[in-house]
Design an enzyme around this catalytic site. Structure first.
Site, PDB file in Angstrom:
ATOM      1  N   LYS A  44      35.431  45.594  34.348  1.00 30.74           N
ATOM      2  CA  LYS A  44      35.089  44.927  35.581  1.00 30.74           C
ATOM      3  C   LYS A  44      34.413  43.597  35.299  1.00 30.74           C
ATOM      4  CE  LYS A  44      33.640  49.492  37.007  1.00 30.74           C
ATOM      5  NZ  LYS A  44      32.432  50.296  37.175  1.00 30.74           N
ATOM      6  N   GLY A  45      33.935  43.451  34.056  1.00 30.05           N
ATOM      7  CA  GLY A  45      33.089  42.304  33.714  1.00 30.05           C
ATOM      8  C   GLY A  45      33.693  40.948  34.013  1.00 30.05           C
ATOM      9  N   GLU A 100      38.882  37.377  29.958  1.00 28.38           N
ATOM     10  CA  GLU A 100      37.804  38.294  29.562  1.00 28.38           C
ATOM     11  C   GLU A 100      36.441  37.665  29.803  1.00 28.38           C
ATOM     12  OE1 GLU A 100      36.552  40.958  29.000  1.00 28.38           O
ATOM     13  OE2 GLU A 100      37.400  42.145  27.381  1.00 28.38           O
ATOM     14  N   ASP A 101      35.461  38.519  30.006  1.00 29.93           N
ATOM     15  CA  ASP A 101      34.100  38.011  30.163  1.00 29.93           C
ATOM     16  C   ASP A 101      33.508  37.610  28.811  1.00 29.93           C
ATOM     17  OD1 ASP A 101      34.070  40.658  29.294  1.00 29.93           O
ATOM     18  OD2 ASP A 101      32.557  41.348  30.707  1.00 29.93           O
ATOM     19  N   ASP A 104      33.349  40.077  21.787  1.00 31.54           N
ATOM     20  CA  ASP A 104      32.217  40.519  20.970  1.00 31.54           C
ATOM     21  C   ASP A 104      32.772  40.990  19.626  1.00 31.54           C
ATOM     22  OD1 ASP A 104      29.589  41.328  20.390  1.00 31.54           O
ATOM     23  OD2 ASP A 104      29.787  43.234  21.400  1.00 31.54           O
ATOM     24  N   LYS A 132      30.907  35.740  21.220  1.00 28.15           N
ATOM     25  CA  LYS A 132      29.859  36.046  20.218  1.00 28.15           C
ATOM     26  C   LYS A 132      30.561  36.094  18.863  1.00 28.15           C
ATOM     27  CE  LYS A 132      26.642  39.060  22.781  1.00 28.15           C
ATOM     28  NZ  LYS A 132      26.275  40.484  22.999  1.00 28.15           N
ATOM     29  N   PHE A 153      21.969  40.595  23.715  1.00 27.04           N
ATOM     30  CA  PHE A 153      22.585  41.336  24.806  1.00 27.04           C
ATOM     31  C   PHE A 153      22.265  40.649  26.127  1.00 27.04           C
ATOM     32  CE2 PHE A 153      23.250  44.544  28.020  1.00 27.04           C
ATOM     33  CZ  PHE A 153      24.497  45.007  27.645  1.00 27.04           C
ATOM     34  N   ILE A 154      23.310  40.265  26.827  1.00 30.78           N
ATOM     35  CA  ILE A 154      23.130  39.466  28.034  1.00 30.78           C
ATOM     36  C   ILE A 154      23.710  40.170  29.263  1.00 30.78           C
ATOM     37  CG2 ILE A 154      23.010  37.197  26.964  1.00 30.78           C
ATOM     38  CD1 ILE A 154      26.127  37.221  27.592  1.00 30.78           C
ATOM     39  N   ASP A 160      27.291  43.545  32.648  1.00 31.14           N
ATOM     40  CA  ASP A 160      26.382  44.579  33.126  1.00 31.14           C
ATOM     41  C   ASP A 160      25.494  45.159  32.040  1.00 31.14           C
ATOM     42  OD1 ASP A 160      28.742  45.939  31.908  1.00 31.14           O
ATOM     43  OD2 ASP A 160      27.645  47.746  32.472  1.00 31.14           O
TER      44      ASP A 160
END
Ligand code: IMP
Ligand code: MG
Length: 178
Positions: A44-45, A100-101, A104, A132, A153-154, A160
């Site tokens: 959902k990000g 994508e959000d 990572d 990242k 971590f954001i 979320d």
């Protein structure tokens, strides 16, 4: 405490995000003007990024959504990609842009990309708002990157912690997360 008061520091302001999204939109408009663009967002990000980015693009396009998950509610990736919802459309012949959000470890995106390749699209590229790079476990690069960010971590702008904070209009670091 309000949601805003739980944020230790703001990494990217609403204005910074909006400006960068517009720049990416211009570039994508240029690159896809003669193509058959289908933007696929990973829920959902990425929904906030998707909805802003698509409005910054001035060419014909379609959208579709899929849902995968690598997290179990905490801040560490489980390394296992769970497939929760498939696309509605047949993607063969389309020029796919995966939205994508955050990129990572790269586990989620490489899984999604490999799965989509098997369905014979014309091309696949990746747009990620955040990258990242230091955390990468798999050799995968995005074609469009909003911001390179440090290993913190954001939350916010779709991202979320335990399914919360997605509605913050900016991106920040929480006060009490290890
Ligand atoms: P990857 O598979 O390790 O690349 O993880 C990608 C997914 O993990 C993203 O789509 C996010 O949902 C989640 N994620 C990674 N880093 C963060 C973060 O700092 N905050 C919130 N979610 C994150
Ligand atoms: Mg997530």
């Amino acid at each position: 405490m309000t949601m805003h008061e739980e944020i230790q520091k703001i990494l990217l302001t609403e204005a910074q995000i909006q400006e960068r999204v517009k720049e990416l939109g211009k570039q994508i408009t240029e690159d896809y003007k003669d193509k058959n663009l289908l933007m696929i967002s990973v829920l959902k990000g990425a929904v906030l990024f998707m909805s802003d980015l698509m409005r910054a693009i001035d060419c014909h396009m379609k959208i579709d959504f899929m849902c995968v998950s690598t997290f179990n509610g905490g801040t560490k990736s489980s390394g296992v990609v769970k497939f929760l919802k498939d696309l509605d459309m047949d993607i063969s012949g389309y020029d796919i842009l995966i939205v994508e959000d955050i990129l990572d470890s790269g586990l989620t995106l490489s899984y999604v990309r490999d799965m989509l390749y098997q369905r014979k699209p014309n091309s696949i590229k990746i747009a990620t708002l955040l990258d990242k790079t230091v955390r990468r476990q798999i050799d995968i690069k995005a074609d469009y990157v909003g911001f390179d960010i440090p290993d913190e971590f954001i939350v916010g702008y779709g991202l979320d912690y335990d399914e919360k904070y997605r509605n913050l209009p900016y991106i920040g670091v929480l006060k009490n997360v290890k």
